[in-house]
Design an enzyme around this catalytic site. Structure first.
Site, mmCIF file in Angstrom:
data_model
loop_
_atom_site.group_PDB
_atom_site.id
_atom_site.type_symbol
_atom_site.label_atom_id
_atom_site.label_comp_id
_atom_site.label_asym_id
_atom_site.label_seq_id
_atom_site.Cartn_x
_atom_site.Cartn_y
_atom_site.Cartn_z
ATOM 1 N N TYR A 146 -11.876 -0.637 6.251
ATOM 2 C CA TYR A 146 -11.200 -0.233 5.013
ATOM 3 C C TYR A 146 -10.994 -1.455 4.107
ATOM 4 O O TYR A 146 -11.325 -1.424 2.912
ATOM 5 C CB TYR A 146 -9.860 0.448 5.329
ATOM 6 C CG TYR A 146 -9.042 0.729 4.101
ATOM 7 C CD1 TYR A 146 -9.407 1.751 3.223
ATOM 8 C CD2 TYR A 146 -7.929 -0.044 3.785
ATOM 9 C CE1 TYR A 146 -8.671 2.003 2.074
ATOM 10 C CE2 TYR A 146 -7.191 0.202 2.635
ATOM 11 C CZ TYR A 146 -7.567 1.220 1.793
ATOM 12 O OH TYR A 146 -6.846 1.453 0.644
ATOM 13 N N TRP A 177 0.358 2.363 5.814
ATOM 14 C CA TRP A 177 -0.967 2.795 5.383
ATOM 15 C C TRP A 177 -1.871 2.995 6.601
ATOM 16 O O TRP A 177 -2.692 3.900 6.636
ATOM 17 C CB TRP A 177 -1.592 1.802 4.409
ATOM 18 C CG TRP A 177 -2.986 2.211 4.053
ATOM 19 C CD1 TRP A 177 -4.141 1.560 4.348
ATOM 20 C CD2 TRP A 177 -3.380 3.402 3.351
ATOM 21 N NE1 TRP A 177 -5.230 2.271 3.892
ATOM 22 C CE2 TRP A 177 -4.782 3.403 3.270
ATOM 23 C CE3 TRP A 177 -2.682 4.471 2.808
ATOM 24 C CZ2 TRP A 177 -5.500 4.432 2.653
ATOM 25 C CZ3 TRP A 177 -3.394 5.487 2.189
ATOM 26 C CH2 TRP A 177 -4.792 5.456 2.120
ATOM 27 N N GLU A 190 -1.804 8.001 -0.711
ATOM 28 C CA GLU A 190 -0.762 6.996 -0.960
ATOM 29 C C GLU A 190 0.613 7.655 -0.986
ATOM 30 O O GLU A 190 1.588 7.103 -0.477
ATOM 31 C CB GLU A 190 -1.020 6.229 -2.264
ATOM 32 C CG GLU A 190 -2.215 5.298 -2.221
ATOM 33 C CD GLU A 190 -2.062 4.106 -1.298
ATOM 34 O OE1 GLU A 190 -0.945 3.807 -0.821
ATOM 35 O OE2 GLU A 190 -3.089 3.446 -1.033
#
Length: 186
Positions: free
Chosen positions: A17, A47, A39
Site C-alpha cells: 500500500y 488504517w 477513510e
C-alpha cells in the site's frame, strides 16, 4: 535496505500500500469514492485495520458503485451489519449510503467527483518536505475547507483529520518523508 516512511509496518500488504498507492494521484471517481468511505470507516481505528478489510469492503459495498449503493434497503443494511469482514458500525454503514447520494449530486454538478475534490488543491499534488513523521500535520487549511464543504453537501464521517488522511491516500498531498524511497522533490 529500502527506507520507507516510519508509519509502515512489516506486513507485505501494508508495504505494498505504501509503495504503490499512498501519495499516488487518483483521478478515478469510483476509487476516490471508495477511499473517502474507507477513510471514514477508519475513524477511531487504524488504517492498517481497514486496509486488511478492504477487499471485503469492496465486495460488501458493490465495489463502491454509488449508483447501486443509493438503492440499499433495510435488508441490505441488516446484512452489512452482520458482515464480520467490515466494521459493523450502524452509523458508518449508513454514512456510505448517504455519501453515495451526495457523491452522485457532486458528479451531476461538477461533471465528475475528481474535478470537484481536486479543486481543493487547485488540481495539483502538494508535495511536502518532511524530515520525519512528527512534522506531518493531522489537518491543514485545505482539509478544513474540504471537510466543511463535504459536510455542507451531506457527507458523513468526514472531519478535517479524515479529509487530510484522504488527501494523503489519494495523492492530493505527498507526505512521504525525505528519507523514504518514494519521496520526490518537485
Amino acid at each position: 535496505m529500502t527506507v520507507r516512511c516510519g508509519w509502515v509496518n512489516e506486513d507485505p500488504l501494508y508495504r505494498d500500500y505504501h509503495d504503490h498507492e499512498w501519495g499516488v494521484p487518483v483521478h478515478n471517481d469510483r476509487h476516490l469514492f471508495e477511499m473517502l468511505n474507507l477513510e471514514g470507516a477508519q475513524a477511531g481505528l487504524s488504517w492498517y485495520t481497514i486496509l486488511k478489510k478492504r477487499e471485503t469492503y469492496r465486495e460488501a459495498f458493490d465495489h463502491f458503485d454509488a449508483q447501486q449503493i443509493v438503492n440499499y434497503d433495510e435488508e441490505k443494511m441488516s446484512s452489512l451489519l452482520q458482515n464480520t469482514g467490515i466494521v459493523r458500525n450502524r452509523l458508518k454503514i449508513a454514512a456510505v449510503v448517504q455519501n453515495a447520494k451526495a457523491f452522485l449530486q457532486i458528479q451531476d454538478e461538477f461533471g465528475s467527483f475528481d474535478r470537484y475534490i481536486w479543486g481543493f488543491v487547485n488540481g495539483q499534488t502538494i508535495v511536502n518536505h518532511w524530515d520525519d513523521l512528527s512534522q506531518v500535520p493531522a489537518k491543514t487549511e485545505q482539509s478544513d475547507a474540504m471537510s466543511k464543504d463535504l459536510k455542507k453537501r451531506g457527507f458523513k464521517f468526514i472531519g478535517s483529520t479524515i479529509c487530510y488522511a484522504y488527501m494523503q491516500a489519494t495523492g492530493m498531498v505527498n507526505d512521504h518523508t525525505k528519507a523514504c524511497f518514494r519521496y520526490t522533490h518537485q
